[in-house]
Design a protein around this motif. Sequence first.
Motif, PDB file in Angstrom:
ATOM      1  N   LEU A  22      -2.099   9.750  -3.313  1.00  0.00           N
ATOM      2  CA  LEU A  22      -2.781   8.608  -2.699  1.00  0.00           C
ATOM      3  C   LEU A  22      -2.476   8.507  -1.211  1.00  0.00           C
ATOM      4  CD1 LEU A  22      -1.904   5.841  -5.347  1.00  0.00           C
ATOM      5  CD2 LEU A  22      -4.178   6.834  -4.969  1.00  0.00           C
ATOM      6  N   THR A  23      -3.515   8.154  -0.449  1.00  0.00           N
ATOM      7  CA  THR A  23      -3.292   7.714   0.929  1.00  0.00           C
ATOM      8  C   THR A  23      -3.300   6.193   0.878  1.00  0.00           C
ATOM      9  OG1 THR A  23      -4.382   9.628   1.905  1.00  0.00           O
ATOM     10  CG2 THR A  23      -4.333   7.631   3.240  1.00  0.00           C
ATOM     11  N   VAL A  24      -2.274   5.565   1.448  1.00  0.00           N
ATOM     12  CA  VAL A  24      -2.175   4.103   1.380  1.00  0.00           C
ATOM     13  C   VAL A  24      -2.188   3.534   2.794  1.00  0.00           C
ATOM     14  CG1 VAL A  24      -0.860   2.135   0.499  1.00  0.00           C
ATOM     15  CG2 VAL A  24      -0.712   4.341  -0.672  1.00  0.00           C
ATOM     16  N   LEU A  25      -3.095   2.576   3.006  1.00  0.00           N
ATOM     17  CA  LEU A  25      -3.114   1.850   4.275  1.00  0.00           C
ATOM     18  C   LEU A  25      -2.516   0.471   4.015  1.00  0.00           C
ATOM     19  CD1 LEU A  25      -6.678   2.873   5.498  1.00  0.00           C
ATOM     20  CD2 LEU A  25      -4.489   3.809   6.241  1.00  0.00           C
ATOM     21  N   GLU A  26      -1.547   0.112   4.842  1.00  0.00           N
ATOM     22  CA  GLU A  26      -0.834  -1.150   4.628  1.00  0.00           C
ATOM     23  C   GLU A  26      -1.042  -2.076   5.812  1.00  0.00           C
ATOM     24  OE1 GLU A  26       3.760  -2.150   3.613  1.00  0.00           O
ATOM     25  OE2 GLU A  26       3.389  -1.228   5.549  1.00  0.00           O
ATOM     26  N   LYS A  27      -1.357  -3.320   5.503  1.00  0.00           N
ATOM     27  CA  LYS A  27      -1.525  -4.335   6.542  1.00  0.00           C
ATOM     28  C   LYS A  27      -0.528  -5.462   6.287  1.00  0.00           C
ATOM     29  CE  LYS A  27      -3.574  -7.069   9.529  1.00  0.00           C
ATOM     30  NZ  LYS A  27      -3.459  -6.802  10.953  1.00  0.00           N
ATOM     31  N   HIS A  28       0.295  -5.773   7.290  1.00  0.00           N
ATOM     32  CA  HIS A  28       1.140  -6.971   7.197  1.00  0.00           C
ATOM     33  C   HIS A  28       0.316  -8.118   7.755  1.00  0.00           C
ATOM     34  CE1 HIS A  28       5.244  -5.558   6.155  1.00  0.00           C
ATOM     35  NE2 HIS A  28       4.682  -4.403   6.463  1.00  0.00           N
ATOM     36  N   CYS A  29       0.006  -9.099   6.924  1.00  0.00           N
ATOM     37  CA  CYS A  29      -0.862 -10.173   7.382  1.00  0.00           C
ATOM     38  C   CYS A  29      -0.065 -11.160   8.225  1.00  0.00           C
ATOM     39  CB  CYS A  29      -1.513 -10.859   6.181  1.00  0.00           C
ATOM     40  SG  CYS A  29      -2.594  -9.696   5.309  1.00  0.00           S
TER      41      CYS A  29
ATOM     42  N   THR B 287      -1.752  -1.413  11.386  1.00  0.00           N
ATOM     43  CA  THR B 287      -1.647  -0.964   9.998  1.00  0.00           C
ATOM     44  C   THR B 287      -0.680   0.215   9.952  1.00  0.00           C
ATOM     45  OG1 THR B 287      -3.474   0.569  10.244  1.00  0.00           O
ATOM     46  CG2 THR B 287      -4.015  -1.571   9.330  1.00  0.00           C
ATOM     47  N   ARG B 288      -0.206   0.502   8.757  1.00  0.00           N
ATOM     48  CA  ARG B 288       0.674   1.640   8.578  1.00  0.00           C
ATOM     49  C   ARG B 288       0.069   2.534   7.502  1.00  0.00           C
ATOM     50  NH1 ARG B 288       7.144   1.073   7.788  1.00  0.00           N
ATOM     51  NH2 ARG B 288       7.422   3.320   7.782  1.00  0.00           N
ATOM     52  N   ARG B 289       0.302   3.821   7.627  1.00  0.00           N
ATOM     53  CA  ARG B 289      -0.293   4.743   6.654  1.00  0.00           C
ATOM     54  C   ARG B 289       0.811   5.519   5.934  1.00  0.00           C
ATOM     55  NH1 ARG B 289      -5.418   8.623   7.950  1.00  0.00           N
ATOM     56  NH2 ARG B 289      -5.053  10.221   6.380  1.00  0.00           N
ATOM     57  N   TYR B 290       0.688   5.621   4.625  1.00  0.00           N
ATOM     58  CA  TYR B 290       1.633   6.393   3.814  1.00  0.00           C
ATOM     59  C   TYR B 290       0.865   7.471   3.061  1.00  0.00           C
ATOM     60  CZ  TYR B 290       4.541   2.218   4.333  1.00  0.00           C
ATOM     61  OH  TYR B 290       5.243   1.151   4.830  1.00  0.00           O
ATOM     62  N   GLU B 291       1.436   8.655   2.986  1.00  0.00           N
ATOM     63  CA  GLU B 291       0.859   9.723   2.160  1.00  0.00           C
ATOM     64  C   GLU B 291       1.749   9.892   0.938  1.00  0.00           C
ATOM     65  OE1 GLU B 291      -2.016  11.032   2.527  1.00  0.00           O
ATOM     66  OE2 GLU B 291      -2.466  10.380   4.578  1.00  0.00           O
ATOM     67  N   LEU B 292       1.264   9.424  -0.215  1.00  0.00           N
ATOM     68  CA  LEU B 292       2.005   9.602  -1.468  1.00  0.00           C
ATOM     69  C   LEU B 292       1.516  10.882  -2.147  1.00  0.00           C
ATOM     70  CD1 LEU B 292       1.957   5.912  -2.800  1.00  0.00           C
ATOM     71  CD2 LEU B 292       3.426   6.947  -1.067  1.00  0.00           C
ATOM     72  N   LYS B 293       2.051  11.152  -3.340  1.00  0.00           N
ATOM     73  CA  LYS B 293       1.710  12.398  -4.050  1.00  0.00           C
ATOM     74  C   LYS B 293       0.192  12.604  -4.169  1.00  0.00           C
ATOM     75  CE  LYS B 293       3.862  12.128  -7.845  1.00  0.00           C
ATOM     76  NZ  LYS B 293       4.856  11.863  -8.834  1.00  0.00           N
TER      77      LYS B 293
END
Length: 195
Positions: free
Chosen positions: A186-193, A178-184
């Motif tokens: 939101l914390t976003v966890l991204e999964k490439h299926c 997974t990849r993690r992004y810190e936006l203004k």
Amino acid sequence: MATKEIRSWAYDELIRSPFALPQGMLGRLAGRLMLWLNDPGELVTLIGKADSVLEVGCGPGGLLRNIQAKRVCGIDPSPDMLRQAARHNRGRDVELRLGTASDTGCPDGGFDVVVSVNNVAMWPDLEAGIHELRRVTRPRGRLLIAWHSATGRSPIARKNALPEEKLARIDHALGEPTRRYELKNLTVLEKHCQR
Ligand SMILES: C[S@@+](CC[C@H](N)C(=O)[O-])C[C@H]1O[C@@H](n2cnc3c(N)ncnc32)[C@H](O)[C@@H]1O
């Protein structure tokens, strides 16, 4: 109408909040506040170009309104939120229907991008929700789970942020990598299926 209680995987106590399952007058007010407070810009950029996007727990439809894709679909368990989302997306070709993270009612692999914003901690069963959202994401599609950030600019985001061990549980349920992004806000966890 009394606000319904929710039992969630993330908290020890029952949640009783018009933001968790908006209904009635308080719920509609909460929906308006969400539209006013949430800035979908960074998330729209993260979603990027996609033919089909599903938002789970779309609330009053603020993000949906900003998504440009051939097929845009939003589901939410609250009829009041679906009505607000319909009003807010009037004139746009957006599919809206009742559903939850663990029961979307969508076909296998139906979407390029599936996104959930500020509702993962309200799901009763995290693993069942992630399993369902992976099912409806197409092979090599992306699943984005966004929640209030501990480093958010807004005090509301910081107050509602989840502790690291809960984020780790979401990460684990999504499955590596997974990849993690810190936006203004939101914390976003991204999964490439991969399937
Ligand atoms: C805080 S609001 C966020 C709405 C919208 N995503 C936004 O950011 O403006 C939480 C939303 O999650 C929905 N919700 C509650 N339980 C849910 C579940 N189990 N699955 C999907 N959505 C759920 C609620 O009805 C509500 O509309």
